[in-house]
Write a protein that holds these residues in place. Structure first.
Motif, PDB file in Angstrom:
ATOM      1  N   GLN A   1      -6.444  -8.415  11.014  1.00 44.87           N
ATOM      2  CA  GLN A   1      -5.929  -7.093  10.651  1.00 44.87           C
ATOM      3  C   GLN A   1      -7.014  -6.032  10.821  1.00 44.87           C
TER       4      GLN A   1
ATOM      5  N   LYS B   1      -6.635  -2.863  13.249  1.00 46.94           N
ATOM      6  CA  LYS B   1      -6.665  -1.508  12.715  1.00 46.94           C
ATOM      7  C   LYS B   1      -7.906  -0.746  13.163  1.00 46.94           C
TER       8      LYS B   1
ATOM      9  N   LYS C   1       4.588  -5.485  15.154  1.00 40.87           N
ATOM     10  CA  LYS C   1       5.316  -5.479  13.884  1.00 40.87           C
ATOM     11  C   LYS C   1       5.611  -4.059  13.436  1.00 40.87           C
TER      12      LYS C   1
ATOM     13  N   ASP D   1       2.016 -11.410   8.374  1.00 39.69           N
ATOM     14  CA  ASP D   1       0.793 -10.700   8.740  1.00 39.69           C
ATOM     15  C   ASP D   1      -0.330 -10.894   7.707  1.00 39.69           C
ATOM     16  N   GLN D   2       0.034 -11.356   6.500  1.00 44.53           N
ATOM     17  CA  GLN D   2      -0.977 -11.501   5.450  1.00 44.53           C
ATOM     18  C   GLN D   2      -1.454 -12.947   5.275  1.00 44.53           C
TER      19      GLN D   2
ATOM     20  N   GLN E   1       0.827  -1.203   0.000  1.00 40.75           N
ATOM     21  CA  GLN E   1       0.000   0.000   0.000  1.00 40.75           C
ATOM     22  C   GLN E   1       0.867   1.260   0.000  1.00 40.75           C
TER      23      GLN E   1
HETATM   24 MG    MG Z   1      -0.383  -3.795   6.552  1.00 37.78          MG
END
Ligand code: MG
Ligand code: ATP
Length: 332
Positions: A108, A112, A195, A149-150, A9
């Motif tokens: 995530q 967030k 992270k 993380d993905q 991103q």
């Molecule tokens: Mg990210």
């Protein structure tokens, strides 16, 4: 050759050491053996508020950092997500196949949205993983190189691909995540249990590719460690020291166990000095090349347009297949 897809991103002007070690370094090594498609995912970036002028600048800067990190645009397809409309179009279809509860389990989003406050978080942030599934599935992607993380988002992508295939007939390639576990995750230097992230709270824990080298070295020298003196990797008891060893190992190619042995009898100051030298030596040329590329935005935009043309030709075909399977009437 096997198709791979990945993206970052443009949610900040500079990428960070986690993006570099967890994504860009891997992408670079995969260039020769795979048909690689690397995207600047600006549509993902707007799931959190972006200033328009900054978004435009950050998108070009992110693309420039890909190239400066060794992602040769003549070897990989390199493009900006919003220039290929099929991403949004397929995401809509996949939205209709995703369970609300299923989407609610994405960690995530939980992280967030907790940081932003649930009311401030957008529905776009909630459906982010579904857009990511569209990114991957449009290109018949077999392998998705991403940071740890993905992992959950790639799992969702696999589920959605399988679900579509069993409901409408074989349409999508079911992709696999490729995660280098030991070296894949880099942590915040000030808070080594979270992270490293573009949207981190503290600036001092974040190593940016485009930071001044002096600043980078200083941040590494002030990294949080612990009150022991022993240099060894232990994620639980010594997250800060472990993180520094991980970074040094990624850049030196020396396994962490060997580094531990070579630092016997030495102190944290020695470790930090070596890490700072290694990081600065690695990032200095990346930074210089990025700034050069940004000096000629017209040429950069031209390179990205070439990538978008190639991406679009693949994505259009996949979307046509999907629309046909679903039962949409084609325009005559
Ligand atoms: Mg990210
Ligand atoms: P944001 O905070 O905006 O989500 P980010 O720093 O998490 O930004 P992304 O654009 O979400 O960056 O991720 C791009 C790629 O970088 C992904 O493959 C992701 O797995 C990887 N990545 C991000 N942070 C790290 C990290 N700390 N360590 C290793 N890889 C990382």
């Amino acid at each position: 050759t096997t198709r791979i897809f990945s993206g970052i991103q443009p949610s900040a002007g500079s990428l960070h050491l986690g993006n570099y070690i967890g994504a860009l370094m891997q992408w670079r090594t995969l260039l020769d053996d795979f048909d690689a498609i690397y995207c600047v995912v600006d549509m993902h970036a707007i799931t959190t508020a972006q200033d328009p002028a900054e978004l435009r600048a950050n998108t070009r800067a992110t693309a420039a950092q890909y190239i400066a990190s060794g992602i040769d645009p003549s070897k990989a397809t390199l493009f900006v997500q919003s220039q290929v409309p099929a991403h949004a179009e397929l995401a809509w279809v996949l939205n209709t196949l995703t369970g609300f509860g299923e989407a609610s389990r994405m960690t995530q989003f939980k992280d967030k949205s907790a940081r932003q406050g649930t009311d401030a978080a957008s529905v776009g942030l909630f459906t982010y993983p579904i857009l990511m599934a569209a990114d991957i599935l449009l290109y018949d992607t077999k392998v998705v190189p991403v940071g740890d993380d993905q992992r959950q988002h790639v799992e969702l992508t696999r589920d959605l691909a399988g679900r579509f295939n069993s409901r409408f007939g074989d349409t999508f390639v079911v992709p696999e995540a490729r995660i280098l576990t030991d070296t894949a995750r880099i942590y915040d230097l000030q808070d080594p249990t979270s992270k490293m992230s573009k949207s981190a709270a503290s600036d001092n824990g974040l190593i940016r590719l485009l930071d001044d080298p002096k600043r980078t070295a200083k941040k590494i020298r002030s990294a949080v460690t612990d009150t022991e003196r022993e240099i060894r990797a232990d994620r639980q008891a010594k997250p800060g020291v472990t993180n520094l060893l991980t970074i040094l190992s990624a850049f030196s190619g020396t396994p962490v166990a060997e580094l531990e042995a070579s630092f016997q009898g030495k102190g944290y100051g020695d470790l930090k000095a070596d890490v700072a030298d290694a990081v600065v030596a690695e990032l200095e040329p990346v930074r210089a090349r990025t700034l050069e590329l940004l000096d000629d935005p017209a040429e950069l935009d031209r390179l990205l347009a070439v990538g978008a043309d190639r991406a679009e030709s693949i994505a259009r075909e996949t979307l046509a297949r999907v629309y046909d399977r679903i039962g949409f009437v084609p325009r005559s």
